[in-house]
Scaffold this motif. Structure first.
Motif, short mmCIF file in Angstrom:
data_model
loop_
_atom_site.label_atom_id
_atom_site.label_comp_id
_atom_site.label_asym_id
_atom_site.label_seq_id
_atom_site.Cartn_x
_atom_site.Cartn_y
_atom_site.Cartn_z
N LEU A 198 115.17 20.95 50.93
CA LEU A 198 114.29 20.95 52.11
C LEU A 198 113.42 22.20 52.19
CD1 LEU A 198 116.84 19.59 54.74
CD2 LEU A 198 114.94 18.33 53.71
N GLY A 199 113.55 23.11 51.21
CA GLY A 199 112.76 24.34 51.22
C GLY A 199 113.19 25.32 52.30
N ILE A 200 114.49 25.31 52.62
CA ILE A 200 115.02 26.16 53.68
C ILE A 200 115.76 27.34 53.07
CG2 ILE A 200 116.68 26.25 55.58
CD1 ILE A 200 116.04 23.26 56.07
N SER A 201 115.47 28.53 53.57
CA SER A 201 116.14 29.75 53.13
C SER A 201 116.95 30.34 54.28
CB SER A 201 115.11 30.79 52.67
OG SER A 201 114.36 30.29 51.59
N HIS A 202 117.77 31.31 53.95
CA HIS A 202 118.60 32.00 54.94
C HIS A 202 117.72 32.57 56.06
CE1 HIS A 202 122.02 34.16 56.53
NE2 HIS A 202 121.32 35.29 56.52
N MET A 203 118.10 32.31 57.30
CA MET A 203 117.44 32.79 58.52
C MET A 203 116.10 32.11 58.82
SD MET A 203 119.72 34.61 59.89
CE MET A 203 118.92 35.49 61.23
N ASP A 204 115.73 31.08 58.07
CA ASP A 204 114.55 30.29 58.45
C ASP A 204 114.86 29.57 59.76
OD1 ASP A 204 113.06 30.93 56.22
OD2 ASP A 204 113.35 29.01 55.20
N ASN A 205 113.85 29.33 60.55
CA ASN A 205 114.01 28.50 61.74
C ASN A 205 114.05 27.05 61.31
OD1 ASN A 205 114.10 30.42 63.84
ND2 ASN A 205 111.90 30.67 63.76
#
Length: 188
Positions: free
Chosen positions: A116-123
């Protein structure tokens, strides 16, 4: 109760477990279960006798009775996880405890986050048919693929508001507070 062991006996014999009495199982029929057969039932004779219940008398997995679109809401949100430093929500206002995880976060599987293209601390936005909340992402290899762990107790991200009041266990009718279908989107 009825075992002949009291607190004083346990205190006196705690260092000598070999002095504790042994117990044998009661003969069949002497202590029946409160079931029609008087036995421990894996196959529930009570459920089997219900007409038009659509319930299986054997314990089998059944999804909840709500018709949530799995394609639109592909993840299972688990809200029963606990933060050891935040006894439910009672300790969220203690500053040094809140500093351990100051913002509401959802744990997401590493592979799901990468896809999903999500990294640590992304909203990220967690949404269900009942509502949505925005929290920080915490990718983790401890989370099963297809699952989101959302900790409750954060007033600013009330996970309970995402779960329908009609989401009940099909057998007991107990509210399904601990899981619900959801979707996860990165907030840009």
């Amino acid at each position: 109760d009825g075992l002949g062991i009291d607190l004083e006996f346990l205190k006196a014999n705690s260092q000598h477990p070999h002095k504790l009495p042994t117990f044998k199982a009661s003969p069949p029929g002497t202590h029946p279960f409160k079931t029609p057969t008087g036995k421990f039932e894996l196959y529930s004779t009570i459920i089997a006798e219900l007409e038009n219940s659509n319930l299986d008398a054997l314990p089998t997995y059944r999804p909840s009775l709500d018709d949530v679109d799995i394609k639109k809401y592909p993840f299972i949100m688990v809200s029963g996880s606990r933060l050891p430093n935040a006894l439910h929500s009672r300790l969220h206002d203690v500053p040094w405890l809140r500093s351990l995880r100051p913002e509401p976060m959802a744990d997401i599987n590493l592979g799901d986050a990468e896809r999903l293209g999500i990294s640590h601390m992304d909203n990220i936005m967690i949404s269900t048919p009942c509502g949505k909340i925005t929290v920080k992402a915490n990718p983790s290899d401890l989370v099963k693929t297809g699952t989101i762990h959302m900790y409750h107790g954060y007033r600013e991200a009330d996970v309970n508001s995402l779960i329908s009041v009609l989401h009940n266990d099909p057998y007991s009718g107990f509210p399904g507070y601990r899981s619900y279908r959801c979707r996860v989107d990165k907030v840009v």
